[in-house]
Design an enzyme around this catalytic site. Structure first.
Site, short mmCIF file in Angstrom:
data_model
loop_
_atom_site.label_atom_id
_atom_site.label_comp_id
_atom_site.label_asym_id
_atom_site.label_seq_id
_atom_site.Cartn_x
_atom_site.Cartn_y
_atom_site.Cartn_z
N TYR A 135 -15.36 18.28 -15.40
CA TYR A 135 -15.96 16.99 -15.10
C TYR A 135 -16.89 16.92 -13.97
CZ TYR A 135 -15.53 12.07 -14.34
OH TYR A 135 -15.89 10.70 -14.10
N ASP A 149 -6.54 19.74 -14.44
CA ASP A 149 -7.16 18.47 -15.00
C ASP A 149 -6.61 18.46 -16.31
OD1 ASP A 149 -8.45 16.21 -15.84
OD2 ASP A 149 -10.07 16.48 -14.63
N ARG A 157 0.64 -1.24 -0.19
CA ARG A 157 -0.06 -0.19 -0.05
C ARG A 157 1.02 1.45 -0.07
NH1 ARG A 157 -2.28 2.01 4.30
NH2 ARG A 157 -2.55 0.03 5.35
N LYS A 189 -8.34 7.39 -19.82
CA LYS A 189 -8.82 7.95 -20.96
C LYS A 189 -7.50 7.51 -22.08
CE LYS A 189 -12.20 8.76 -18.57
NZ LYS A 189 -12.58 9.89 -17.77
C1 LIG Z 1 -12.91 10.41 -16.67
C2 LIG Z 1 -12.23 11.59 -16.08
C3 LIG Z 1 -12.13 11.92 -14.74
C4 LIG Z 1 -12.38 10.91 -13.67
O1 LIG Z 1 -11.32 9.68 -13.91
P1 LIG Z 1 -11.77 8.15 -13.85
O2 LIG Z 1 -10.60 7.59 -13.79
O3 LIG Z 1 -12.95 7.72 -14.26
O4 LIG Z 1 -11.74 8.12 -12.04
C5 LIG Z 1 -11.75 13.14 -14.17
N1 LIG Z 1 -11.53 14.15 -15.09
C6 LIG Z 1 -11.87 13.92 -16.37
C7 LIG Z 1 -11.81 15.22 -17.31
C8 LIG Z 1 -12.40 12.77 -17.07
O5 LIG Z 1 -12.51 12.92 -18.32
#
Ligand SMILES: *Cc1c(COP(=O)(O)O)cnc(C)c1O
Length: 362
Positions: free
Chosen positions: A99, A169, A47, A194
């Site tokens: 998001y 982000d 962890r 993504k």
């Molecule tokens: C998908 C996404 C997230 C969250 O990510 P996960 O891997 O699904 O937890 C955060 N910010 C953006 C812009 C996203 O597209």
């Protein structure tokens, strides 16, 4: 600086050693052998540390220009930033068209802790103005799903003058598309789920920080919350990173070609894609995402049903093209017929032909 594919292919890969694989395999371990004092090795318990994280973090730290910390998912990474940067009485500024997970956390978790959130449009002026009195300015550029762009350097300048931290982000752009830390942000977060991993088979999150103390706080939050990536997922992410440049080249070219075609059609009401002088200065690739509006929810669904190469799915940035009617989630301010389309790595001509045929059929 070397080219994008050169950088991703070599990022975090250890020096050549006789008889060893080019990329070390995944390490799957809960406890490790640990004899004597607790700090005899960093790898005592799974962890707290894992060699597969270490390799991936070196790679992402190089690409981001900071110290990277990997997490179980984008939301785990995002939560780590909020929980290590904010305390009771603080104000968070966030993009209103970003998001939805950020807005839900702010409303349901931060507000009861005494942390107020101000939602602002993804607009350089509005965000810079809102930074006064804030502890953290949370940017998402390009925003999602409307793909608006703001000037990271300008907002960071205003936020720092006001004593606020800036986090970006960077999920849509990835560290190859945009380097927030080089534009003055303190933290760059992304969902590796993504484009970064890009094969629709891994959930992962990353935060890179310019300040080693902030990175240490993120690591300590990770151990305390247990929001850890698996060793296999970290390895898959590192393996996938090698093709990020190739994937972004193909998917960005297809997305740009699709934008041009869609703008020529009378039955497509609006087309959005990252563009303008700020996007050109800030981004190396415009990325795979295209938003477009069809006349109704029914027409949008008929289009999705008629596509042969495009999977109806949420998420984006995979090698398979995907699309969805974004209003189905009820979380974004978009028209009922708005499609969020993610161009994959199919051959551009095949993809465009499939989309045009599906639009004609719908
Ligand atoms: C998908 C996404 C997230 C969250 O990510 P996960 O891997 O699904 O937890 C955060 N910010 C953006 C812009 C996203 O597209």
């Amino acid at each position: 600086m070397r080219g994008p594919s050169t950088r991703t292919i070599h990022a975090g890969v250890p020096a050549a050693a006789q008889g060893e694989p080019l990329l070390p395999g995944p390490v799957l371990a809960a406890p490790y052998h640990l004899r004597g004092p607790a700090d005899a090795t960093p790898y005592g318990y799974g962890r707290d540390a894992n060699p597969s994280w270490t390799h991936l973090e070196r790679a992402l730290g190089e690409l981001d220009g900071g110290e990277a910390v990997v997490f179980a998912s984008g939301m785990a990474a995002l939560t780590a930033v909020l929980m290590t940067s904010l305390r009771s009485g603080d104000v968070l500024v966030a993009c209103g068209d970003g998001y939805p997970g950020v807005r839900a956390l702010a409303e349901e978790r931060l507000r009861p802790l005494g942390i107020e959130t101000r939602l602002v449009a993804t607009d350089t002026g509005a965000l810079s103005e809102a930074a006064a009195g804030a502890a953290l300015v949370w940017l998402e550029t390009p925003s999602n799903p409307r793909l608006d762009v703001c000037d990271i350097a300008a907002v960071a300048g205003a936020a720092h003058a006001a004593g606020a931290l800036v986090a970006v982000d960077n999920t849509v752009a990835t560290p190859l598309g945009q380097r927030p830390l080089a534009f003055g942000a303190d933290l760059a977060m992304l969902s590796g789920t993504k484009s970064l991993c890009g094969h629709s088979d891994v959930l992962l999150g990353v935060v890179s920080a310019t300040d080693p103390e902030r990175a240490a706080a993120l690591r300590s939050w990770r151990s305390q919350s247990g929001a850890i990536a698996g060793g296999f997922e970290a390895w898959l992410a590192h393996r996938s990173l090698a093709t990020l440049g190739l994937r972004l080249e193909r998917s960005s070219a297809s997305a740009a070609a699709l934008v041009a075609r869609l703008r020529e059609r009378g039955d497509v009401l609006e087309v959005v894609h990252p563009s303008g002088p700020v996007a050109e200065r800030q981004m190396a690739y415009a990325g795979p995402l295209v938003g477009f509006t069809l006349a109704s929810a029914e027409r949008a669904q008929a289009f999705l049903d008629a596509c042969e190469l495009v999977a109806e799915a949420t998420s984006f940035g995979g090698v398979h093209s995907t699309a969805e009617r974004r209003a189905r989630w009820g979380t974004d301010a978009v028209a009922e017929g708005f499609i969020r389309f993610s161009a994959g790595c199919e051959d551009t001509a095949d993809l465009l032909a499939d989309v045009e045929r599906a639009l004609d059929a719908a």
